[in-house]
Motif scaffolding. Structure first.
Motif: not given
Length: 293
Positions: A7, A9-11, A14-15, A18, A54
């Motif tokens: 998965h 993500t640029e956030d 969010d990283f 998770r 990233v």
């Protein structure tokens, strides 16, 4: 293993949502993604370049197995990967058009990824000459006797002193960094807490810094004594002071990197109670463009 198990993500939030528990489960091995994610949250993505960061999380059946991070134009950073995981990640990043200047990770992971990246892109990896070892503190054993003097924590009023010592450290290790009041906040040195060892007459002779605590862990980052003052116990004294401060602040783990080409510093850290966690490596890549397999 499928590429879509990764998965991306640029956030950073969010990283961490998770992968935060996974990273904190082994904070020593995961010191770099924990540190850079914390810096990104504190300073914002714009502080590290014009390209978006990233992050990647390898998830299967709701379980996290590995992560990566990259703040362009910096290196790709990896948590430990198996050769198969490294190959899948390299194939995936190449397929979506990523161009990587380098990779940094524990030695076996960095090597596996470098070989996989060459297979999937044709880029030639070159192992950097600097070899690092990551240490984790066991039982702190301060040097006896301590050299005459005392440790002093540096505050905001000591900015000129801090910049001077960090500039000396940067020159000694070959880092090219602007070190003045205007650029200071954008350097990697700005978020650390510093301790000086001073002789009884107040002369500063050695400095050590530590990063903010993240994931219950503190990284001792920068230890420097001018060449003409070495061999007198100052580095051991100031490193012990910083390590003690990290433990007093509640750190469950204290870690540091050491250059393996310097046997003196490695022996010193071991005498203080630091034990090998893993060896670290970085590979630089030629400028071959990614090729979709």
């Amino acid at each position: 293993m499928r590429p879509d198990d990764w998965h991306l993500t640029e956030d950073v939030d969010d990283f961490l949502a998770r992968a935060g528990d996974f990273l904190r489960s082994r904070p020593g091995l995961h010191v770099m993604p924990l540190t850079w994610a914390a810096r990104l949250r504190a300073r914002g993505a714009d502080a590290f370049g014009t390209e978006a960061p990233v992050f990647g999380v390898l998830e299967r059946a709701g379980e996290v197995h590995a992560t990566f991070y990259r703040l362009p134009p910096r290196a790709l950073g990896l948590t430990p990967l198996t050769p198969g995981q490294a190959d899948t990640l390299a194939a995936h990043l190449a397929a979506v058009g990523h161009s990587l200047p380098s990779v940094s990770a524990d030695h076996s992971t960095a090597t596996a990824f470098a070989e996989a990246w060459q297979r999937h892109t044709g880029a030639t990896p070159r192992l950097r000459d600097t070899r690092l070892r990551l240490y984790r503190l066991g039982t702190l054993t301060p040097p006896e006797p301590l050299p005459a003097g005392r440790g002093r924590i540096l505050g905001e009023q000591d900015l000129d002193q801090v910049m001077f010592w960090c500039g000396e450290f940067a020159k000694a290790v070959g880092e090219v960094v602007s070190m003045d009041a205007d650029s200071w906040a954008d350097t990697r040195f700005a978020d650390k807490r510093y301790t000086l060892w001073e002789t009884p007459d107040g002369t500063p002779v050695s400095i050590a810094g530590m990063n903010p605590m993240v994931g219950g862990q503190v990284q001792v980052d920068i230890v420097y004594t001018p060449a003409h003052l070495r061999g007198r116990g100052y580095a051991g004294a100031v490193t012990a002071e910083v390590s003690r401060a990290a433990l007093a602040a509640g750190a469950r783990e204290v870690v540091l990197f050491a250059d393996l080409s310097n046997p003196t510093s490695n022996a010193l850290y071991q005498r203080l109670g630091y034990r090998t966690l893993t060896d670290w490596a970085a590979y630089d890549f030629s400028c071959a463009a990614p090729e979709v397999s």
